[in-house]
Design an enzyme around this catalytic site. Structure first.
Site, PDB file in Angstrom:
ATOM      1  N   CYS A 136     113.341 -61.092 -34.170  1.00  0.00           N
ATOM      2  CA  CYS A 136     113.309 -62.936 -33.853  1.00  0.00           C
ATOM      3  C   CYS A 136     112.886 -62.598 -32.600  1.00  0.00           C
ATOM      4  O   CYS A 136     112.856 -61.555 -31.809  1.00  0.00           O
ATOM      5  CB  CYS A 136     114.946 -63.328 -34.047  1.00  0.00           C
ATOM      6  SG  CYS A 136     115.697 -63.134 -35.228  1.00  0.00           S
ATOM      7  N   CYS A 150     115.093 -68.593 -31.647  1.00  0.00           N
ATOM      8  CA  CYS A 150     115.280 -68.648 -32.827  1.00  0.00           C
ATOM      9  C   CYS A 150     116.702 -69.385 -33.250  1.00  0.00           C
ATOM     10  O   CYS A 150     117.728 -68.666 -32.618  1.00  0.00           O
ATOM     11  CB  CYS A 150     115.239 -66.939 -32.938  1.00  0.00           C
ATOM     12  SG  CYS A 150     116.043 -67.259 -35.063  1.00  0.00           S
TER      13      CYS A 150
END
Length: 350
Positions: free
Chosen positions: A36, A40
């Site tokens: 990620c 996120c």
């Protein structure tokens, strides 16, 4: 965010969901096999399950796959662009001008900062952007058949005098005439031979509105009709003699040149590009990318090329002085060979 980050700094950014670090690194979670960007919204992992990578390709080489929520492969969003997009939405929805101070208060930034960021991203000030959008709303209303008074007030003009004052300059005709597709507007034109074939100049009583180059008068007059299908067009060699002589002199590379009044329709962005074109010295060239940088829009290379292609007054607005990055001439509305010869004539005269 600084480019030199420790893993401790990265973990703090992950825990805080700090979007400022989005472009600095990606983090991967061993238990899920997913990587990620910072910021996120997914559930925060345990620290002992996380490892960091400088970019998505490194995480994928280690066997991780991209998160579907934060989409780490997508280009990081520029907060300045997001701010400008929000400001544009406010300006689009506001019929009357919005002050910089009011915009600054709404978005929590200083008026000066907002002005600088907006101008850097769009190439024009918030006020110029709003004026252009308001003029476009007026045109759309008139095209749709609305009465002039209704289109005027729905577009956001406070009085008839203001709208006629502005649209006389930007449209080259009154709103009623524009609503009728140009009916009632009178455009004179004249033609003459030049070193590059035939030249046509056309003008309203406010200035030049069309200049083109071609092989024959028939072709040029037809092009004028296609550009202004509903206007009254009449040959007027005597009145336009000075304009014609000036344009032919420019085609021949002769100088110096005097300023010519123009009556051309353009968006705020086109105006900015065309003004930059007029500052390029005769015989010199710049690339589309260089021109984009000169107007403060380095990523708008295609838009700059489009503005050059939309130029209706050949030679007067010298779009022939823009070339490809590799030095190639690129395209030209009136023929690449004419572009080459125009530049050669300017260089010889210089």
């Amino acid at each position: 965010m600084t480019a030199v980050l420790t893993d401790r700094d990265r973990w703090r950014a992950v825990v805080a969901r700090d979007r400022r670090a989005r472009s600095a690194f990606v983090y991967a979670v061993r238990s899920t096999g997913i990587y990620c960007r910072a910021g996120c919204p997914s559930r925060r992992p345990r620290r002992d399950q996380v490892e960091f990578f400088p970019e998505p390709s490194a995480a994928e080489s280690a066997g991780y796959r991209a998160c579907k929520r934060c989409r780490p492969l997508a280009e990081p969003r520029d907060e300045r662009v997001e701010l400008v997009a929000r400001v544009c939405r406010v300006l689009d929805e506001s019929p009357s001008p919005v002050s910089l101070a009011a915009l600054g208060r709404r978005f929590g930034v200083s008026p000066g900062h907002l002005q600088r960021v907006f101008t850097k991203v769009t190439g024009v000030s918030p006020r110029a952007y709003h004026d252009t959008r308001r003029e476009r709303r007026l045109r759309d209303g008139l095209r749709a058949g609305a009465e002039v008074s209704r289109a005027l007030y729905e577009a956001g003009y406070g009085s008839p005098s203001r709208v006629y004052e502005r649209t006389d300059r930007s449209m080259g005709m009154t709103p009623a005439s524009y609503r009728a597709g140009g009916e009632g507007a009178v455009i004179g034109y004249a033609t003459a031979p030049s070193p590059l074939g035939r030249v046509l100049v056309a003008a309203t009583d406010k200035g030049l509105c069309f200049v083109c180059l071609g092989a024959s008068d028939e072709t040029l007059v037809r092009a004028l009709g296609e550009e202004f299908p509903a206007a009254t067009r009449r040959r007027d060699q005597d009145r336009l003699g000075d304009y014609l002589a000036e344009v032919v002199a420019r085609v021949s590379g002769d100088g110096p040149h005097r300023d010519l009044p123009l009556d051309v329709r353009a968006t705020a962005f086109q105006r900015k590009v065309w003004e930059a074109l007029t500052r390029i010295p005769p015989g010199e060239t710049v690339s589309y990318a260089q021109l984009a940088r000169r107007i403060g829009r380095p990523r708008a290379v295609r838009a700059v090329a489009g503005a050059c292609a939309g130029n209706n007054v050949a030679v007067v607005i010298p779009c022939h002085r823009v070339v490809r990055t590799d030095g190639g001439l690129g395209g030209y509305r009136w023929g690449v060979e004419r572009k080459r010869r125009l530049l050669d004539a300017e260089r010889a005269a210089g």
